[in-house]
Design an enzyme around this catalytic site. Structure first.
Site, PDB file in Angstrom:
ATOM      1  N   LEU A  63      -7.691  -5.967 -10.728  1.00  0.00           N
ATOM      2  CA  LEU A  63      -7.480  -5.854 -12.165  1.00  0.00           C
ATOM      3  C   LEU A  63      -7.747  -4.402 -12.536  1.00  0.00           C
ATOM      4  CD1 LEU A  63      -9.334  -9.019 -13.575  1.00  0.00           C
ATOM      5  CD2 LEU A  63      -6.875  -8.731 -13.229  1.00  0.00           C
ATOM      6  N   ASP A  64      -7.031  -3.894 -13.533  1.00  0.00           N
ATOM      7  CA  ASP A  64      -7.278  -2.539 -13.997  1.00  0.00           C
ATOM      8  C   ASP A  64      -8.718  -2.414 -14.490  1.00  0.00           C
ATOM      9  OD1 ASP A  64      -4.639  -1.942 -13.476  1.00  0.00           O
ATOM     10  OD2 ASP A  64      -3.984  -2.335 -15.537  1.00  0.00           O
ATOM     11  N   LYS A  65      -9.223  -1.198 -14.500  1.00  0.00           N
ATOM     12  CA  LYS A  65     -10.608  -0.934 -14.893  1.00  0.00           C
ATOM     13  C   LYS A  65     -10.979  -1.621 -16.205  1.00  0.00           C
ATOM     14  CE  LYS A  65     -13.613   2.884 -16.356  1.00  0.00           C
ATOM     15  NZ  LYS A  65     -13.703   4.341 -16.583  1.00  0.00           N
TER      16      LYS A  65
END
Length: 339
Positions: free
Chosen positions: A155-157
Site C-alpha cells: 500500500l502507498d505510504k
C-alpha cells in the site's frame, strides 16, 4: 498439482544454533512425471518453494537426484529420488524495529494487519528504517528467511488499510500465485472530487510517467494491464464516496485511474492537480478539504484462500478517523445530494 504425485516423505524444517534455517525434504518422482524437466518435477513435489529458488538449489547441488548433482533441464523417467538439503539464507540486511502493528489476524502461515497512514511498507531510498518491514522483523524474527519479510503486496505510504503478510516460504509462494491469478479480493473506499453519475470500470494500461519518473500514468503505447471497478456509496454536491475493487494491482492504480476519468481522490498531491474550490462550500469545509493530509484511500476489505487450510477467509477494516471526519463534514455542510 497432479493428483497422482505422492505426498512428500521425511519432511523436516529446522534451524541450527546459529539461526540459519535448514530444509531437509525428500520425494520420489512419480511415473506420471516421466518426461518432465527436473525443475518442473521439483516444483510439483516441493511446492512450498518457488521455481527460481528450486533452480538455484539444483545448480548449487543442494537438490540432488539419486544422490548426485544434476541439471535443471535433465529429463525425469519416474522413480528418481530427489533430496533437498538446503539452507534458507537471510533475505536482506534490514534491522528489526519496535514499531506498533495493528494485527487483525495471525496464525503460523499468515498475518493480516491494518496499516496506518504514514507507514512506508518497504525500505527504499530515503526510507531505510521505520518501515513496515522493520516492524515485521521485530514482531516475527523468522521472517528474515522469507523474501521481503513476507510482504507480497504493498500500500502507498499514506494509504491505510488491510495487507496480508506470508510468514513461511510455502505461504509466500501460494499468496504470490493467488495474486498473479487475480483470485485475491481487494476492495477500497475513497472520496473523490466530482459527482459521479454511477459506477463503472476503468480498463487502461499503466506505466511509468514519461517525464516524472516518481509517478505513474495511463499509457496508450505500453504499460501493464490495469483494471479497476468502482461503484457509488454516496454522492455529495461536489464529491463522491466510492467503493473500488482491484482486478489487477499496479503501482498507484486507483489514484491514476480515478484521475484519468476525471475524479481524482481528495488529498492526492501527486495526481489531483491544484486544489479547486467548488462553488457554495463554507469556509470550514474548504479548510478541511484543503488541509486533508493524504489521498483519501483506504483498503477496506481483503479476501483470500488460506495457504495451508485451503479455506476462503475475509477481513474488513473500518474507515480511519480522518476519512470518517471528512465524510461527516461533507454531510453536515452540504447534505447528501444523492444516495
Amino acid at each position: 498439482m497432479n493428483e497422482n504425485i505422492p505426498p512428500l516423505e521425511d519432511i523436516e524444517d529446522l534451524a541450527d544454533e546459529s539461526g540459519v534455517k535448514k530444509v531437509e525434504e525428500s520425494a520420489t518422482v512419480p511415473v506420471t512425471a516421466s518426461g518432465q524437466r527436473l525443475d518442473q518435477a521439483a516444483a510439483e513435489l516441493f511446492s512450498s518453494y518457488s521455481r527460481s529458488k528450486l533452480q538455484a538449489w539444483i545448480k548449487s547441488g543442494e537438490l540432488t537426484v539419486n544422490g548426485s548433482k544434476a541439471k535443471t533441464r535433465d529429463k525425469m523417467l519416474g522413480g528418481e529420488q530427489l533430496d533437498l538439503n538446503a539452507e534458507l539464507q537471510e533475505q536482506g540486511s534490514w534491522k528489526p524495529e519496535a514499531i506498533d502493528l495493528d494485527i487483525v489476524y495471525e496464525d503460523e502461515a499468515i498475518l493480516v494487519l491494518n496499516k496506518p497512514m504514514g507507514l512506508v511498507v518497504h525500505p527504499a531510498a530515503g526510507n531505510h528504517t521505520g518501515t513496515l518491514l522493520n516492524a515485521l522483523l521485530h514482531h516475527s524474527p523468522d521472517l528474515i528467511h522469507v523474501p521481503r519479510a513476507g510482504i507480497v503486496h504493498r500500500l502507498d505510504k499514506d494509504t491505510t488499510g488491510l495487507m496480508v503478510v506470508a510468514k513461511t516460504l510455502e505461504a509466500h509462494t501460494d499468496l504470490v500465485a493467488q495474486l498473479q491469478e487475480r483470485s485475491v479480493s481487494r476492495e477500497y473506499e475513497a472520496i473523490s472530487q466530482g459527482v459521479m453519475t454511477g459506477g463503472g470500470m476503468v480498463e487502461a494500461n499503466i506505466g511509468r510517467h514519461p517525464k516524472q519518473r516518481t509517478k505513474m500514468a495511463v499509457s496508450n503505447f505500453g504499460g501493464k494491464e490495469a483494471i479497476t471497478h468502482y461503484r457509488v456509496i454516496q454522492r455529495f454536491d461536489a464529491y463522491t464516496h466510492i467503493r473500488l475493487k482491484l482486478e489487477t494491482g499496479r503501482t498507484h492504480q486507483i489514484r491514476v485511474h480515478m484521475s484519468h476519468i476525471g475524479y481524482p481522490l481528495v488529498g492526492d498531491s501527486a495526481y489531483a492537480g491544484r486544489f479547486k474550490i467548488p462553488k457554495g462550500l463554507d469556509k470550514a469545509l474548504i479548510e478541511k478539504l484543503r488541509s486533508f493530509p493524504r489521498q483519501a484511500l483506504h483498503a477496506a476489505q481483503l479476501g483470500l484462500i488460506h495457504p495451508i487450510s485451503g479455506e476462503y477467509m475475509e477481513w474488513e477494516a473500518d474507515l480511519p478517523e480522518d476519512m470518517v471526519d471528512l465524510l461527516r463534514e461533507l454531510k453536515d455542510a452540504q447534505g447528501p445530494a444523492y444516495i
